[in-house]
Design a protein around this motif. Structure first.
Motif, PDB file in Angstrom:
ATOM      1  N   LEU A  39     -10.493   0.945  -2.799  1.00 33.63           N
ATOM      2  CA  LEU A  39      -9.196   1.591  -3.008  1.00 33.63           C
ATOM      3  C   LEU A  39      -8.268   1.370  -1.820  1.00 33.63           C
ATOM      4  O   LEU A  39      -7.062   1.164  -1.988  1.00 33.63           O
ATOM      5  CB  LEU A  39      -9.388   3.089  -3.259  1.00 33.63           C
ATOM      6  N   GLY A  40      -8.832   1.432  -0.625  1.00 30.49           N
ATOM      7  CA  GLY A  40      -8.019   1.168   0.564  1.00 30.49           C
ATOM      8  C   GLY A  40      -7.479  -0.248   0.573  1.00 30.49           C
ATOM      9  O   GLY A  40      -6.321  -0.488   0.951  1.00 30.49           O
ATOM     10  N   MET A  41      -8.313  -1.189   0.163  1.00 31.07           N
ATOM     11  CA  MET A  41      -7.864  -2.586   0.117  1.00 31.07           C
ATOM     12  C   MET A  41      -6.781  -2.770  -0.929  1.00 31.07           C
ATOM     13  O   MET A  41      -5.806  -3.488  -0.706  1.00 31.07           O
ATOM     14  CB  MET A  41      -9.048  -3.507  -0.173  1.00 31.07           C
ATOM     15  N   MET A  42      -6.917  -2.092  -2.079  1.00 27.64           N
ATOM     16  CA  MET A  42      -5.866  -2.175  -3.101  1.00 27.64           C
ATOM     17  C   MET A  42      -4.566  -1.598  -2.571  1.00 27.64           C
ATOM     18  O   MET A  42      -3.487  -2.132  -2.816  1.00 27.64           O
ATOM     19  CB  MET A  42      -6.297  -1.433  -4.373  1.00 27.64           C
ATOM     20  N   LEU A  44      -3.635  -1.453   0.599  1.00 28.27           N
ATOM     21  CA  LEU A  44      -3.119  -2.387   1.589  1.00 28.27           C
ATOM     22  C   LEU A  44      -2.410  -3.556   0.925  1.00 28.27           C
ATOM     23  O   LEU A  44      -1.308  -3.946   1.327  1.00 28.27           O
ATOM     24  CB  LEU A  44      -4.262  -2.899   2.470  1.00 28.27           C
ATOM     25  N   VAL A  45      -3.017  -4.096  -0.121  1.00 31.28           N
ATOM     26  CA  VAL A  45      -2.405  -5.216  -0.840  1.00 31.28           C
ATOM     27  C   VAL A  45      -1.107  -4.765  -1.498  1.00 31.28           C
ATOM     28  O   VAL A  45      -0.082  -5.452  -1.442  1.00 31.28           O
ATOM     29  CB  VAL A  45      -3.391  -5.804  -1.874  1.00 31.28           C
ATOM     30  N   GLY A  46      -1.112  -3.574  -2.093  1.00 31.78           N
ATOM     31  CA  GLY A  46       0.096  -3.055  -2.735  1.00 31.78           C
ATOM     32  C   GLY A  46       1.234  -2.873  -1.766  1.00 31.78           C
ATOM     33  O   GLY A  46       2.374  -3.289  -2.024  1.00 31.78           O
ATOM     34  N   TRP A  47       0.939  -2.254  -0.631  1.00 34.00           N
ATOM     35  CA  TRP A  47       1.992  -2.054   0.367  1.00 34.00           C
ATOM     36  C   TRP A  47       2.466  -3.374   0.969  1.00 34.00           C
ATOM     37  O   TRP A  47       3.648  -3.549   1.254  1.00 34.00           O
ATOM     38  CB  TRP A  47       1.505  -1.120   1.482  1.00 34.00           C
ATOM     39  N   SER A  48       1.542  -4.293   1.192  1.00 33.77           N
ATOM     40  CA  SER A  48       1.936  -5.561   1.814  1.00 33.77           C
ATOM     41  C   SER A  48       2.811  -6.403   0.888  1.00 33.77           C
ATOM     42  O   SER A  48       3.520  -7.293   1.342  1.00 33.77           O
ATOM     43  CB  SER A  48       0.713  -6.358   2.251  1.00 33.77           C
ATOM     44  N   VAL A  49       2.785  -6.126  -0.420  1.00 33.67           N
ATOM     45  CA  VAL A  49       3.675  -6.816  -1.356  1.00 33.67           C
ATOM     46  C   VAL A  49       4.961  -6.026  -1.557  1.00 33.67           C
ATOM     47  O   VAL A  49       6.062  -6.581  -1.543  1.00 33.67           O
ATOM     48  CB  VAL A  49       2.969  -7.064  -2.710  1.00 33.67           C
ATOM     49  N   SER A  50       4.840  -4.712  -1.719  1.00 30.37           N
ATOM     50  CA  SER A  50       6.021  -3.912  -2.082  1.00 30.37           C
ATOM     51  C   SER A  50       7.012  -3.742  -0.931  1.00 30.37           C
ATOM     52  O   SER A  50       8.227  -3.749  -1.163  1.00 30.37           O
ATOM     53  CB  SER A  50       5.597  -2.549  -2.621  1.00 30.37           C
ATOM     54  N   HIS A  91      -3.197 -13.434   2.579  1.00 27.52           N
ATOM     55  CA  HIS A  91      -3.752 -13.547   3.925  1.00 27.52           C
ATOM     56  C   HIS A  91      -4.797 -12.450   4.175  1.00 27.52           C
ATOM     57  O   HIS A  91      -5.899 -12.729   4.656  1.00 27.52           O
ATOM     58  CB  HIS A  91      -2.632 -13.475   4.954  1.00 27.52           C
ATOM     59  N   TRP A  92      -4.470 -11.196   3.849  1.00 25.31           N
ATOM     60  CA  TRP A  92      -5.389 -10.086   4.068  1.00 25.31           C
ATOM     61  C   TRP A  92      -6.651 -10.229   3.225  1.00 25.31           C
ATOM     62  O   TRP A  92      -7.765  -9.999   3.711  1.00 25.31           O
ATOM     63  CB  TRP A  92      -4.705  -8.763   3.752  1.00 25.31           C
ATOM     64  N   VAL A  93      -6.497 -10.579   1.970  1.00 25.45           N
ATOM     65  CA  VAL A  93      -7.659 -10.701   1.082  1.00 25.45           C
ATOM     66  C   VAL A  93      -8.553 -11.856   1.519  1.00 25.45           C
ATOM     67  O   VAL A  93      -9.781 -11.721   1.552  1.00 25.45           O
ATOM     68  CB  VAL A  93      -7.205 -10.866  -0.390  1.00 25.45           C
ATOM     69  N   SER A  94      -7.975 -12.979   1.908  1.00 31.96           N
ATOM     70  CA  SER A  94      -8.805 -14.106   2.349  1.00 31.96           C
ATOM     71  C   SER A  94      -9.500 -13.779   3.665  1.00 31.96           C
ATOM     72  O   SER A  94     -10.640 -14.202   3.886  1.00 31.96           O
ATOM     73  CB  SER A  94      -7.974 -15.381   2.471  1.00 31.96           C
ATOM     74  N   LYS A  95      -8.860 -12.997   4.530  1.00 30.84           N
ATOM     75  CA  LYS A  95      -9.488 -12.588   5.786  1.00 30.84           C
ATOM     76  C   LYS A  95     -10.699 -11.704   5.498  1.00 30.84           C
ATOM     77  O   LYS A  95     -11.758 -11.894   6.094  1.00 30.84           O
ATOM     78  CB  LYS A  95      -8.475 -11.840   6.646  1.00 30.84           C
ATOM     79  N   GLN A  96     -10.563 -10.753   4.587  1.00 28.35           N
ATOM     80  CA  GLN A  96     -11.682  -9.892   4.233  1.00 28.35           C
ATOM     81  C   GLN A  96     -12.808 -10.690   3.577  1.00 28.35           C
ATOM     82  O   GLN A  96     -13.978 -10.459   3.851  1.00 28.35           O
ATOM     83  CB  GLN A  96     -11.224  -8.767   3.290  1.00 28.35           C
ATOM     84  N   ASP A  97     -12.450 -11.621   2.725  1.00 30.31           N
ATOM     85  CA  ASP A  97     -13.450 -12.457   2.065  1.00 30.31           C
ATOM     86  C   ASP A  97     -14.217 -13.285   3.097  1.00 30.31           C
ATOM     87  O   ASP A  97     -15.439 -13.403   3.030  1.00 30.31           O
ATOM     88  CB  ASP A  97     -12.777 -13.354   1.036  1.00 30.31           C
TER      89      ASP A  97
END
Length: 109
Positions: A39-42, A44-50, A91-97
């Motif tokens: 949920l935290g990652m979602m 983060l992704v939401g805020w980094s786009v919005s 960028h964030w998702v690939s870093k976590q992956d």
């Protein structure tokens, strides 16, 4: 005559069980990254786009109001902010992956 070195059914089964056991052990080690981490990652992704999208739209509205012209700054900067936000999220998702796969015992094979 030499027999070909094909794995027997038992060897294949043992390899499958070892793979599954290592996968389960890795899941137990990273149990703290459960639902809340997802949920935290979602979030983060939401805020980094919005945020960049809204900032671009806001700047575009201000430019359209103060410097009217033939082109819509709002639309152009909204698309630019959305593009920047999507790149940021990627960028964030690939870093976590990458971090997940670099952990010891991260290979399935």
């Amino acid at each position: 005559m030499n027999k070909p070195k094909n794995p027997t059914e038992r060897e294949v089964l043992v390899a499958q069980i070892e793979t599954e056991a290592s996968r389960k052990a890795r899941a137990r080690r990273s149990a703290d990254q459960g639902v809340w981490f997802g949920l935290g990652m979602m979030g983060l992704v939401g805020w980094s786009v919005s945020v960049p999208t809204l900032l671009g739209a806001g700047l575009g509205l201000w430019l359209d109001k103060n410097h009217p012209g033939g082109r819509s700054w709002t639309l152009a900067l909204l698309v630019a902010g959305l593009t920047l936000g999507c790149f940021n999220a990627w960028h964030w998702v690939s870093k976590q992956d990458r971090e997940m796969h670099e952990q010891p015992g991260g290979d399935d094979e």
